[in-house]
Design an enzyme around this catalytic site. Structure first.
Site, PDB file in Angstrom:
ATOM      1  CD  GLU A 241      -2.616   1.245   2.468  1.00 52.67           C
ATOM      2  OE1 GLU A 241      -3.895   1.869   2.359  1.00 52.67           O
ATOM      3  OE2 GLU A 241      -2.183   0.893   3.615  1.00 52.67           O
ATOM      4  NE  ARG A 267      -0.131  34.631 -18.006  1.00 59.66           N
ATOM      5  CZ  ARG A 267      -1.300  35.512 -18.268  1.00 59.66           C
ATOM      6  NH1 ARG A 267      -1.849  35.377 -19.403  1.00 59.66           N
ATOM      7  NH2 ARG A 267      -1.492  36.085 -17.277  1.00 59.66           N
ATOM      8  CD  GLN A 278      18.607  32.191 -13.532  1.00 54.43           C
ATOM      9  OE1 GLN A 278      18.777  32.734 -12.326  1.00 54.43           O
ATOM     10  NE2 GLN A 278      19.863  32.161 -14.395  1.00 54.43           N
TER      11      GLN A 278
END
Length: 384
Positions: A241, A267, A278
């Protein structure tokens, strides 16, 4: 040591990723909004043998192990389709395969491998938390029949499950310590009721409280047929799990980074894409590095489990901690890169916060992982 995956693993990744792309995060969101199970995606995964990839071929499985199951979970998550119930399926089948009787394997594994039989897992209780031996759900033997009484919390998808693996106290050993057993309880049995828990986590897999009111199950429904073996069975399921949750976190981290990178490339605000700065690029690079580090640990733990390495317990827990932290970092950077757009539903990011944050707390908390490493690796005194 060779870190290159086999051609078979590469093919598995590509095939599962293609299924994930076909359905996409939009399908995941629609199922959630409609309040329905991901039936079409579930069938697509299992019809090609991917959902039962970790089960033996004689029962319809793919003959692989935890490593292959982690690949399936990671690749689906990387396409925006993180399925908690697939992690549960990846626990229940192997537990029955390893510890079940021949009759139990014959009855349950073919359906689990095919995806036509769904099984939930019920361990968590409000008063027990991470202390499994402290559970209060009990099982007593009466005239060859086990009678189960108690309550469980945060049990995934009981409403679509055919049966539940229920952990209950069967007695105590000669030192007074609780002995546990694991029982296959069909959801159609009288006395079993469940109630949906309203959650802020936005995904199609629902959580339930489960109530067992003197439910009678035949003796052959005790996994393995011998009382007192439940603790071994539990830990055999909890390590996979944690590895599979790690794989899900890594996949989600990849999903967030891919979203952020695509946005940063297109964008344009000051005459060039924001990814050229940066201040945007470096945090994404840091997130990518953390995801890759967590990924190494996750697949190390999967390999250890498949090869029977006893060190898997620590590795699985460490992988889960590292992957959960890395996924949250990737999520946060994706939010920051998108700005206000990150909170618009169309961008498919903010709606995954609840599930991403959950992985830091479950299936084992960050603090309990640190406790484990403190005690078992560093050799410091136990603090709890």
């Amino acid at each position: 040591m060779d870190f290159r995956e086999t051609d078979e693993h590469t093919a598995l990744r590509e095939a599962v990723a293609e299924i994930g792309r076909h359905f996409g995060h939009e399908y995941f969101v629609k199922c959630r909004e409609d309040g329905v199970f991901v039936d079409e995606l579930w069938r697509a995964i299992f019809s090609q043998g991917f959902g039962g990839v970790n089960l033996p071929p004689e029962f319809g499985g793919g003959g692989g192990g935890l490593y292959e199951m982690a690949i399936v979970i990671e690749e689906l998550s990387a396409q925006g389709c993180p399925l908690i119930f697939l992690i549960v399926a990846g626990m229940c089948g192997p537990i029955i395969n390893e510890f079940g009787t021949d009759a139990q394997r014959q009855q349950w594994l073919p359906g689990i491998a095919a995806g036509t039989t769904k099984m939930a897992f019920a361990l968590t209780e409000s008063a027990a938390g991470s202390n499994a031996p402290n559970i209060r759900t009990s099982a007593r033997l009466e005239d060859g029949t086990w009678v189960l009484s108690g309550a469980k919390q945060y049990i995934t998808n009981v409403d679509v499950a055919d049966a539940i693996l229920v952990v209950a106290r069967t007695g105590a050993d000669d030192r007074g310590r609780p002995e546990l057993g694991m029982f296959i309880v069909e959801t159609s049995r009288p006395g079993l009721e469940f109630a949906k828990i309203p959650m802020e986590i936005k995904e199609p897999d629902n959580q339930f409280s489960v109530f067992l009111d003197d439910i009678r199950v035949p003796a052959e429904n005790l996994v393995g047929g011998v009382p007192g073996k439940g603790m071994l069975q539990i830990f055999s399921g909890l390590n996979p799990e944690r590895v599979n949750v790690s794989a899900q976190a890594v996949g989600l981290g990849r999903y967030f980074i891919d979203k952020a990178v695509d946005y940063a490339k297109t964008r344009d605000v000051w005459g060039q894409p924001i990814g050229a700065y940066q201040g945007v690029a470096h945090p994404l690079a840091e997130a990518k590095i953390q995801i890759e580090l967590a990924r190494l640990m996750a697949y190390k733990a999967a390999w250890q489990f498949d090869t029977g390495d006893p060190a898997v317990g620590e590795s699985a827990s460490v992988a889960k901690l590292a992957a959960a932290d890395a996924a949250l970092l990737a999520f946060d950077q994706a939010i920051q890169v998108h700005g206000g757009n990150a909170f618009a539903s169309a961008y498919g990011i903010a709606d995954l916060w609840g599930l991403t944050r959950l992985m830091r707390s479950a299936p084992v908390s960050r603090e309990m992982v640190l406790n484990y490493v403190t005690q078992h690796t560093l050799g410091l005194p136990r603090s709890y």
